[in-house]
Design a protein around this motif. Structure first.
Motif, short mmCIF file in Angstrom:
data_model
loop_
_atom_site.label_atom_id
_atom_site.label_comp_id
_atom_site.label_asym_id
_atom_site.label_seq_id
_atom_site.Cartn_x
_atom_site.Cartn_y
_atom_site.Cartn_z
N PRO A 9 13.44 -15.25 -48.41
CA PRO A 9 12.56 -14.23 -48.97
C PRO A 9 11.08 -14.56 -48.78
O PRO A 9 10.73 -15.68 -48.35
N ALA A 10 10.25 -13.60 -49.09
CA ALA A 10 8.81 -13.81 -49.29
C ALA A 10 8.13 -14.57 -48.15
O ALA A 10 7.28 -15.40 -48.38
N THR A 60 9.05 -16.94 -46.42
CA THR A 60 9.21 -18.39 -46.41
C THR A 60 9.60 -18.90 -45.02
O THR A 60 9.29 -20.02 -44.66
N LEU A 61 10.29 -18.06 -44.24
CA LEU A 61 10.69 -18.52 -42.90
C LEU A 61 9.81 -17.93 -41.80
O LEU A 61 9.29 -18.66 -40.96
#
Ligand code: NA
Ligand code: NA
Lengths: 306, 437, 195
Positions: free
Chosen positions: A42-43, A45-46
């Motif tokens: 999510p968000a 992050t990756l």
């Protein structure tokens, strides 16, 4: 056979639009009876929205939210439906999407080996200002407004405003230090980024509609057996429904409450006031149509679904 | 392979690569890309290596770093720093360690303008460190003071970190900003007290010429008169931001231009032929830093893709420990991550996962934001990978080992501040509470 | 003049040229954002090009400066072995093992980012905003800067084997007492120095 699906998206958990993604994930896991396991990143992050296209195309992740505003450099058509005052409101926008625009976008994404699973609302742009509403084109004269280029800047210039290109990370300082007088943004950003602290006047203009969809790597989708493909498509459809209704509810009801709590004054443009702005857009549309003939079907669908 | 083992190999591999003596950037990137290769395959490595660089290093805010580096190397070459340092030394002669304390206070003031810790360290370091070196001041402590002072860029508002945190967690950014003020001032006060006591107890830390010579009133006035170029530069940069002429990033450009103009036309210390060297110095420090930031992102993405952080967080959550114990573990993990990772990368990786857990345990997300920020400040100054240390050794030309040794005591002070904040959350929460009532 | 010294000279000049270009870009942008700010303050107008292109400057400067920063000894490394290892061992590590690892890694980075550059070239992706620029140009700086870094590393490896002058000013050499008294803060530009 079991499948692992890597899903990346750009919403933090608390964001209203993360709910639809949770639905997508839980529907898939439930209806596939555990044959598809979803790994969620999510968000950002990756990967960030700027890379979502390459990441899904190349299979870094199998599915991701397509951050359309970052993808116009690849797919210029993604800008077409954001033209100012093209749609009356979010409902009109949805009708147009379902009335043919999504199909045209599908074709563009296919060129990147991406299946656009669905398409939903991302909020509409309004005008947020320190001290004033914008009820007619003349109100814009001399105003220094942050705007991200494209037709919105063209419109602002045509009304005598000064569109300025302040980078996202500098908006806070620019507002606080009077570098700019206002911005064009949506409700979610206005509140969550804290811009509502200084920009207390919202002209609810429904000026430009935003939308995005989930894009899935076409090879990944094809690798699933047919029943699981259906599970994915059904989940995407359910998510789409939820996102539209969540976002419209948020834009039209929750936002008003949040704005009220934050001491923000809201003026909703009347149809007559909108009319004046639509008129202001006419030459800009005419010019754009000359430069980009493939804009025509988008405009046609917009007027057919009005 | 179990995640625990994988994480362990990952961590050990990185320490090994770093301590082997590889350039830090290459060490981080090798481990990161191997991680991505293991979990994502060849295609992932190829795409990620390209998109991470081209998209994540191309944010306009990052322009602040090379611009302030340029300002810093222009200040060094022009000798503007000399006049300011002379002024501080002469006027604050009675105060032990005045120059080192002035550096920290300057950082605090600059931090109130700039969102970036690295830019803060570069700007203040460029003024003070080369002069400290010329005058024979203790460079280790000088770098330490500026490195830790520079981290205040993210604690004292405005702060990019708090903006990112606020957006990710939907907490009020203005409350976050207010929460950072008192802890930020606390750090400044603690460091200044430490300096004063240390330099008082160990007079040999001050160059004897300055320690023994009591400046006359005339000398003081001369120093003040000579300092006008430095004051002009500071006023331009700070005033430019306050009056809304420049944004904090653009202020770096303005500062660089003004510093060069002063060097060319006022002090006449810079000649046309010096310009390439000044520019190239800024390029080199930027390049070193940019490559480390790139590598740190690759590493962060690898560990995200391996689900390392989310697994660790789930593990901590499932231990059934008391909230304060969990909080302690979180802090230790953040400190560990911070030793070899850059704060921005840690933030992206962990905040979306950590904050829901912290809130569920009943902690105030505003307080945790400040706790997190101080952890990220520590990341900038803790060896082996501390960006502020790297920037300042680049700016000052002091060997890395000395820079790290000198930063250690100040980093410990920062850790002390973190512990105080953990015990007394009111230090952060007092101001936002008062202001909202 | 043997072949290697000519190679070394060319590479030294090239990396010096690249960082000079980076420097001038930086100066132009510094002036650009300043003018932009005053134009906005005074006339309420700005040139979006500065903001849009300015976003790429950190990236471009980072990679244009890679080789030059290496030659100047500015890529930080934690030389803990320097303290604990014996001199001969440290020297072999710093002069051969680490450069070889670095060459391999950087060469892979060159290949991978070249592939990505081609990809961006083929899709025709442009940057966002009012002044769309081809994205591949910015991407291309990455393999270009990395490639020169590879050449510098290779050139120095060859020179070390042959006992000739090297380009890079490694702080380890200072620590081991090989170098002039100057430390890595002094600028050697692209000039070869005797080991
Ligand atoms: Na700050
Ligand atoms: Na660190």
């Amino acid at each position: 056979q079991e499948f692992t699906m890597k899903l990346a998206h750009h919403y933090p958990d608390v964001h209203i639009q993360a709910a639809g993604i949770r639905t997508f994930v839980s529907e898939i896991e439930k209806n596939s009876e555990g044959r598809i396991k979803v790994l969620v990143y999510p968000a950002e992050t990756l990967i960030t929205g700027r890379e979502a296209l390459e990441a899904v195309e190349g299979g870094v992740v199998d599915v991701a939210t397509m951050s359309t505003n970052y993808q116009t450099g690849n797919i210029p058509q993604l800008e077409y439906y954001t033209y100012p005052f093209m749609f009356d409101n979010a409902q009109h926008f949805r009708r147009a999407m379902e009335g043919g625009i999504k199909e045209m976008l599908d074709v563009e994404y296919e060129k990147y080996n991406i299946k656009l699973l669905n398409f939903y609302h991302k909020g509409a742009l309004h005008i947020m200002h320190k001290t004033a509403f914008f009820e007619k084109p003349e109100d814009f004269s001399g105003q220094r407004l942050r705007s991200l280029g494209g037709t919105i800047s063209q419109l602002l210039s045509s009304m005598g405003a000064n569109p300025l290109s302040v980078a996202l990370g500098e908006v806070d300082a620019a507002i606080e230090r009077n570098v700019i007088d206002g911005i064009t943004t949506n409700c979610a950003a206005h509140i969550s980024r804290g811009w509502s602290e200084h920009l207390k006047y919202v002209t609810f203009a429904d000026m430009s509609q935003g939308g995005e969809g989930m894009g899935m790597n076409a090879d990944f989708l094809a690798s699933l057996p047919e029943d699981l493909q259906k599970v994915v498509m059904d989940a995407a459809a359910k998510m789409e429904d939820q996102e539209w209704s969540d976002m419209i509810e948020d834009d039209e009801v929750s936002c008003m409450n949040k704005w009220e709590d934050a001491g923000v004054k809201v003026h909703i443009l009347t149809p007559e006031q909108r009319g004046a702005f639509q008129k202001q857009m006419e030459p800009i549309f005419a010019e754009a149509l000359k430069a980009r003939p493939d804009l025509q079907p988008y405009v046609d669908i917009a007027s057919k679904t009005r | 392979m179990s995640l625990g083992l994988l994480g362990f190999i990952f961590f050990i591999g990185m320490l090994f690569a770093i301590f082997l003596g590889l350039p830090v950037s290459i060490a981080l990137a090798i481990v990161g890309l191997l991680g991505l290769l293991y979990v994502g395959g060849v295609n992932t490595v190829i795409i990620m290596s390209g998109t991470t660089a081209v998209h994540e290093l191309s944010h306009f805010n990052l322009l602040a770093i090379p611009l302030f580096m340029l300002m810093s190397s222009a200040i060094t070459a022009s000798g503007i720093g000399n006049t300011i340092v002379d002024f501080v030394v002469k006027w604050l002669h009675r105060i032990p360690g005045a120059l080192h304390s002035a550096a920290v206070i300057s950082c605090g003031i600059f931090a109130a303008m700039s969102s970036s810790s690295v830019a803060t360290a570069a700007a203040v370091g460029g003024f003070i460190l080369p002069e400290m070196r010329k005058r024979g001041h203790n460079m280790r402590l000088g770098i330490g003071a500026v490195a830790v002072g520079g981290t205040l860029g993210m604690l004292i508002p405005p702060s990019n970190l708090f903006i990112v945190y606020g957006v990710m967690t939907e907490t009020s950014i203005s409350k976050l900003f207010m929460a950072g003020i008192v802890p930020g001032i606390m750090v400044v006060v603690v460091v200044v007290l430490f300096n004063t006591i240390l330099f008082k107890m160990v007079p040999s830390l001050t160059p004897s010429a300055e320690y023994e010579h009591v400046p006359s009133k005339a000398e003081k006035m001369l120093a003040l008169r000579n300092a006008w170029t430095g004051l002009l530069l500071i006023t331009t940069v700070v005033g430019g931001i306050i009056f809304g002429v420049v944004t904090p990033t653009e202020a770096g450009g303005l500062g660089a231009v003004v510093a060069l103009l002063i060097g060319f036309f006022v002090l006449k210390t810079i000649k046309g032929k010096d310009l390439p060297d000044i520019l190239v110095q800024a390029v080199r420090t930027t390049s070193m830093l940019g490559f480390i930031i790139f590598s740190g992102l690759i590493l962060a993405r690898a560990s995200t893709m391996m689900n390392l952080s989310s697994s660790v967080i789930n593990l901590v959550q499932d231990t059934g420990l008391e909230p304060w114990q969990v909080m302690l573990i979180i802090n230790i993990l953040l400190l560990l991550l911070g030793t070899f990772m850059d704060g921005a990368a840690i933030t992206i990786m962990t905040v979306p996962l950590l904050v829901p857990l912290v809130v569920a345990m009943g902690y105030d997300p505003i307080w945790f934001a400040v706790v997190f920020a101080i952890n990220m400040e520590l990341a900038l100054v803790s060896p082996p990978v501390g960006l502020n240390i790297f920037v300042l050794q680049g700016v000052s030309g002091v060997p890395l080992r000395d820079a790290m040794i000198g930063t250690l005591p100040y980093a410990l002070l920062l850790l002390g501040c973190l512990i105080i904040l953990m015990i007394f959350p009111q230090i952060a929460l007092w101001l936002p509470t008062v202001m909202s009532n | 003049m043997n072949l290697n010294s000519r190679f070394r000279g060319t590479i030294g000049a090239l990396s010096s040229f690249m960082e000079q270009v980076g420097g001038w870009i930086l100066l132009i942008v510094a002036i650009g954002v300043t003018i932009n700010a005053f134009a906005r303050y005074g006339f309420g107008a700005d040139l979006a090009l500065i903001t849009e292109a300015g976003g790429f400057v950190f990236l471009v400067v980072t990679f244009l400066g890679l080789a030059g920063a290496y030659i100047a000894g500015q890529h930080v490394a934690v030389e803990i072995l320097e303290v604990i290892g014996n001199k001969r061992f440290v020297q072999v590590m710093q002069h051969y093992v680490i450069p070889v690892i670095s060459v391999i890694f950087m060469a892979l980075l060159v290949i991978m980012t070249t592939m990505m550059t081609m990809r961006y070239f083929n899709t025709g992706r442009v940057t966002l905003g009012r002044y769309p620029m081809p994205f591949w140009i910015f991407m291309a700086v990455i393999p270009l800067g990395s490639l020169i870094y590879v050449f510098v590393l290779l050139s120095d490896l060859i020179s070390r084997v042959r006992g000739e002058a090297v380009l890079a000013n490694l702080s380890i050499d200072d620590a081991l007492g090989h170098a002039e008294p100057s430390s890595n803060s002094d600028r050697h530009g692209g000039q070869p120095r005797k080991e």
